[in-house]
Design a protein around this motif. Structure first.
Motif, PDB file in Angstrom:
ATOM      1  N   VAL A  72      -5.126  12.057   4.743  1.00  0.00           N
ATOM      2  CA  VAL A  72      -3.941  12.463   4.002  1.00  0.00           C
ATOM      3  C   VAL A  72      -4.143  12.202   2.506  1.00  0.00           C
ATOM      4  CG1 VAL A  72      -1.451  12.170   3.748  1.00  0.00           C
ATOM      5  CG2 VAL A  72      -2.520  11.935   6.007  1.00  0.00           C
ATOM      6  N   GLU A  73      -4.160  13.273   1.734  1.00  0.00           N
ATOM      7  CA  GLU A  73      -4.442  13.154   0.299  1.00  0.00           C
ATOM      8  C   GLU A  73      -3.403  12.308  -0.420  1.00  0.00           C
ATOM      9  OE1 GLU A  73      -5.072  16.946  -1.468  1.00  0.00           O
ATOM     10  OE2 GLU A  73      -6.761  17.454  -0.164  1.00  0.00           O
ATOM     11  N   LYS A  74      -2.122  12.479  -0.072  1.00  0.00           N
ATOM     12  CA  LYS A  74      -1.087  11.700  -0.759  1.00  0.00           C
ATOM     13  C   LYS A  74      -1.258  10.213  -0.467  1.00  0.00           C
ATOM     14  CE  LYS A  74       3.816  11.441  -1.816  1.00  0.00           C
ATOM     15  NZ  LYS A  74       5.148  12.081  -1.665  1.00  0.00           N
ATOM     16  N   ALA A  75      -1.633   9.881   0.759  1.00  0.00           N
ATOM     17  CA  ALA A  75      -1.881   8.477   1.099  1.00  0.00           C
ATOM     18  C   ALA A  75      -3.037   7.933   0.273  1.00  0.00           C
ATOM     19  CB  ALA A  75      -2.184   8.347   2.585  1.00  0.00           C
ATOM     20  N   LEU A  76      -4.094   8.718   0.129  1.00  0.00           N
ATOM     21  CA  LEU A  76      -5.248   8.270  -0.657  1.00  0.00           C
ATOM     22  C   LEU A  76      -4.902   8.118  -2.132  1.00  0.00           C
ATOM     23  CD1 LEU A  76      -8.116  10.317   1.014  1.00  0.00           C
ATOM     24  CD2 LEU A  76      -7.763   7.845   1.133  1.00  0.00           C
ATOM     25  N   ARG A  77      -4.038   8.969  -2.641  1.00  0.00           N
ATOM     26  CA  ARG A  77      -3.603   8.796  -4.035  1.00  0.00           C
ATOM     27  C   ARG A  77      -2.852   7.475  -4.202  1.00  0.00           C
ATOM     28  NH1 ARG A  77      -2.481  14.445  -3.689  1.00  0.00           N
ATOM     29  NH2 ARG A  77      -0.235  14.075  -3.409  1.00  0.00           N
ATOM     30  N   ARG A  78      -2.002   7.154  -3.225  1.00  0.00           N
ATOM     31  CA  ARG A  78      -1.314   5.864  -3.264  1.00  0.00           C
ATOM     32  C   ARG A  78      -2.322   4.725  -3.176  1.00  0.00           C
ATOM     33  NH1 ARG A  78       4.084   5.462  -1.980  1.00  0.00           N
ATOM     34  NH2 ARG A  78       3.787   3.668  -0.612  1.00  0.00           N
ATOM     35  N   ALA A  79      -3.343   4.913  -2.354  1.00  0.00           N
ATOM     36  CA  ALA A  79      -4.373   3.878  -2.213  1.00  0.00           C
ATOM     37  C   ALA A  79      -5.128   3.679  -3.524  1.00  0.00           C
ATOM     38  CB  ALA A  79      -5.339   4.256  -1.090  1.00  0.00           C
ATOM     39  N   HIS A  80      -5.489   4.771  -4.203  1.00  0.00           N
ATOM     40  CA  HIS A  80      -6.173   4.652  -5.491  1.00  0.00           C
ATOM     41  C   HIS A  80      -5.325   3.841  -6.472  1.00  0.00           C
ATOM     42  CE1 HIS A  80      -9.864   6.984  -5.193  1.00  0.00           C
ATOM     43  NE2 HIS A  80      -9.224   7.898  -4.494  1.00  0.00           N
ATOM     44  N   ASP A  81      -4.029   4.111  -6.508  1.00  0.00           N
ATOM     45  CA  ASP A  81      -3.141   3.364  -7.407  1.00  0.00           C
ATOM     46  C   ASP A  81      -3.122   1.878  -7.043  1.00  0.00           C
ATOM     47  OD1 ASP A  81      -2.514   5.707  -8.720  1.00  0.00           O
ATOM     48  OD2 ASP A  81      -0.629   6.031  -7.639  1.00  0.00           O
ATOM     49  N   ARG A  82      -3.056   1.584  -5.754  1.00  0.00           N
ATOM     50  CA  ARG A  82      -3.032   0.192  -5.318  1.00  0.00           C
ATOM     51  C   ARG A  82      -4.342  -0.520  -5.648  1.00  0.00           C
ATOM     52  NH1 ARG A  82       0.977  -1.541  -1.758  1.00  0.00           N
ATOM     53  NH2 ARG A  82       2.288   0.095  -0.822  1.00  0.00           N
ATOM     54  N   VAL A  83      -5.449   0.163  -5.447  1.00  0.00           N
ATOM     55  CA  VAL A  83      -6.753  -0.439  -5.741  1.00  0.00           C
ATOM     56  C   VAL A  83      -6.853  -0.789  -7.219  1.00  0.00           C
ATOM     57  CG1 VAL A  83      -9.228   0.040  -5.855  1.00  0.00           C
ATOM     58  CG2 VAL A  83      -7.949   0.600  -3.792  1.00  0.00           C
ATOM     59  N   ARG A  84      -6.420   0.141  -8.068  1.00  0.00           N
ATOM     60  CA  ARG A  84      -6.443  -0.137  -9.518  1.00  0.00           C
ATOM     61  C   ARG A  84      -5.565  -1.326  -9.859  1.00  0.00           C
ATOM     62  NH1 ARG A  84      -6.602   5.588 -10.020  1.00  0.00           N
ATOM     63  NH2 ARG A  84      -4.329   5.659 -10.178  1.00  0.00           N
ATOM     64  N   SER A  85      -4.376  -1.365  -9.285  1.00  0.00           N
ATOM     65  CA  SER A  85      -3.447  -2.460  -9.588  1.00  0.00           C
ATOM     66  C   SER A  85      -3.987  -3.806  -9.111  1.00  0.00           C
ATOM     67  CB  SER A  85      -2.089  -2.193  -8.924  1.00  0.00           C
ATOM     68  OG  SER A  85      -1.477  -1.044  -9.472  1.00  0.00           O
ATOM     69  N   ALA A  86      -4.710  -3.776  -7.981  1.00  0.00           N
ATOM     70  CA  ALA A  86      -5.249  -5.023  -7.423  1.00  0.00           C
ATOM     71  C   ALA A  86      -6.541  -5.459  -8.095  1.00  0.00           C
ATOM     72  CB  ALA A  86      -5.488  -4.852  -5.923  1.00  0.00           C
ATOM     73  N   SER A  87      -7.145  -4.566  -8.894  1.00  0.00           N
ATOM     74  CA  SER A  87      -8.401  -4.864  -9.601  1.00  0.00           C
ATOM     75  C   SER A  87      -9.500  -5.311  -8.638  1.00  0.00           C
ATOM     76  CB  SER A  87      -8.172  -5.936 -10.679  1.00  0.00           C
ATOM     77  OG  SER A  87      -7.242  -5.499 -11.640  1.00  0.00           O
ATOM     78  N   VAL A  88      -9.654  -4.541  -7.548  1.00  0.00           N
ATOM     79  CA  VAL A  88     -10.715  -4.817  -6.583  1.00  0.00           C
ATOM     80  C   VAL A  88     -11.603  -3.587  -6.452  1.00  0.00           C
ATOM     81  CG1 VAL A  88      -9.348  -6.462  -5.263  1.00  0.00           C
ATOM     82  CG2 VAL A  88      -9.315  -4.040  -4.615  1.00  0.00           C
ATOM     83  N   GLU A  89     -12.770  -3.796  -5.845  1.00  0.00           N
ATOM     84  CA  GLU A  89     -13.670  -2.698  -5.542  1.00  0.00           C
ATOM     85  C   GLU A  89     -13.416  -2.237  -4.112  1.00  0.00           C
ATOM     86  OE1 GLU A  89     -15.965  -1.156  -7.440  1.00  0.00           O
ATOM     87  OE2 GLU A  89     -15.422  -2.356  -9.204  1.00  0.00           O
ATOM     88  N   MET A  90     -13.050  -0.975  -3.956  1.00  0.00           N
ATOM     89  CA  MET A  90     -12.860  -0.399  -2.634  1.00  0.00           C
ATOM     90  C   MET A  90     -13.127   1.085  -2.720  1.00  0.00           C
ATOM     91  SD  MET A  90      -9.472  -0.441  -0.180  1.00  0.00           S
ATOM     92  CE  MET A  90      -9.328   0.629   1.266  1.00  0.00           C
ATOM     93  N   LYS A  91     -14.031   1.571  -1.895  1.00  0.00           N
ATOM     94  CA  LYS A  91     -14.364   2.987  -1.874  1.00  0.00           C
ATOM     95  C   LYS A  91     -13.381   3.724  -0.972  1.00  0.00           C
ATOM     96  CE  LYS A  91     -18.191   6.168  -0.824  1.00  0.00           C
ATOM     97  NZ  LYS A  91     -19.585   6.234  -0.305  1.00  0.00           N
ATOM     98  N   LEU A  92     -12.816   4.816  -1.474  1.00  0.00           N
ATOM     99  CA  LEU A  92     -11.856   5.601  -0.712  1.00  0.00           C
ATOM    100  C   LEU A  92     -12.436   6.987  -0.454  1.00  0.00           C
ATOM    101  CD1 LEU A  92      -8.672   4.507  -2.657  1.00  0.00           C
ATOM    102  CD2 LEU A  92      -9.206   3.919  -0.283  1.00  0.00           C
ATOM    103  N   VAL A  93     -12.402   7.400   0.814  1.00  0.00           N
ATOM    104  CA  VAL A  93     -13.031   8.648   1.230  1.00  0.00           C
ATOM    105  C   VAL A  93     -12.043   9.459   2.058  1.00  0.00           C
ATOM    106  CG1 VAL A  93     -14.919   9.689   2.546  1.00  0.00           C
ATOM    107  CG2 VAL A  93     -15.298   7.558   1.283  1.00  0.00           C
ATOM    108  N   ARG A  94     -11.935  10.741   1.738  1.00  0.00           N
ATOM    109  CA  ARG A  94     -11.124  11.628   2.575  1.00  0.00           C
ATOM    110  C   ARG A  94     -11.964  12.062   3.764  1.00  0.00           C
ATOM    111  NH1 ARG A  94      -9.425  17.136   3.137  1.00  0.00           N
ATOM    112  NH2 ARG A  94      -7.234  17.202   3.783  1.00  0.00           N
ATOM    113  N   GLY A  95     -11.514  11.723   4.949  1.00  0.00           N
ATOM    114  CA  GLY A  95     -12.282  12.051   6.136  1.00  0.00           C
ATOM    115  C   GLY A  95     -11.484  11.812   7.395  1.00  0.00           C
ATOM    116  N   ASP A  96     -12.020  12.324   8.498  1.00  0.00           N
ATOM    117  CA  ASP A  96     -11.394  12.260   9.814  1.00  0.00           C
ATOM    118  C   ASP A  96     -12.033  11.116  10.601  1.00  0.00           C
ATOM    119  OD1 ASP A  96     -10.533  12.727  12.446  1.00  0.00           O
ATOM    120  OD2 ASP A  96     -10.565  14.902  12.198  1.00  0.00           O
TER     121      ASP A  96
END
Length: 211
Positions: A72-96
């Motif tokens: 879900v693209e909208k979920a991943l956009r929310r995740a990107h925002d959270r990752v930035r706010s948390a200042s952590v390294e986390m790779k996010l991938v759109r996939g099944d």
């Protein structure tokens, strides 16, 4: 469950689990067990159906190298925002989750976390997910699987222990434990939760037979 629709209309009550102290404490206890006797970095972790990245971010804070996968693209956009706010390294991938190989996430994952993808899938999709998880996991990997039991209810299909066993023949269920997840009273009545954490470990015998 149609997660695209749920995120589109802003309906994602599962995110409330991050503010549920008993659930958070239980998740932390399970993470502690996987880290016992080791020092960070702990290795690669895969967060299946990561949604807005809440639990993947928690693993990253603890010292895991985390990849989160979601369709879900909208979920991943929310995740990107959270990752930035948390200042952590986390790779996010759109996939099944039933086709992880096509997502290009690599392999060697020592911890695979699923906080709600498996129990929403059809049986053939569950089998596919189990095969894909096995293909990308390390020989000493652990799966932590959050599962609602199967029963007639809206939104969540649920799964039996036998469904978990059928989807993960290369794994052994070592623990089945209550999650202590709570919902607002109306959702408690509608959804009737009795969810469990399943902990799975790779079977050494299976690995030797299939070399």
């Amino acid at each position: 469950m149609n997660y695209r629709l749920a995120y589109a209309i802003g309906f994602h009550p599962w995110e409330d689990a991050a503010a549920d102290p008993p659930f958070v404490a239980k998740a932390a206890q399970m993470f502690d067990r996987e880290e016992l006797g080791r020092q960070p970095p702990y290795g690669r972790a895969l967060d299946l159906g990561t949604g807005s990245g809440i639990w993947g971010i928690e693993l990253a804070k603890r010292g895991w190298q985390v990849t989160g996968v979601d369709l879900v693209e909208k979920a991943l956009r929310r995740a990107h925002d959270r990752v930035r706010s948390a200042s952590v390294e986390m790779k996010l991938v759109r996939g099944d989750v039933t086709a992880l190989g096509r997502a290009g996430i690599g392999d060697g994952f020592r911890l695979i976390l699923d906080t709600g993808a498996f129990h929403g899938l059809q049986p053939e999709e569950q089998i596919a997910m189990g095969q894909e998880v096995t293909a990308v996991s390390a020989p000493d990997a652990t799966v932590l699987l959050f599962v609602w039991p199967r029963r007639i209810r809206p939104l969540i299909r649920g799964a039996y222990r036998s469904d978990v066993e059928a989807a993960f023949p290369a794994w052994e269920i070592t623990d089945v434990e209550p999650s202590h997840f709570s919902l607002p009273i109306l959702l408690e009545v509608i959804l009737r939760p009795d969810e469990k954490w399943y902990r799975l470990r790779r079977k050494l015998s299976f690995e030797l037979i299939n070399r």
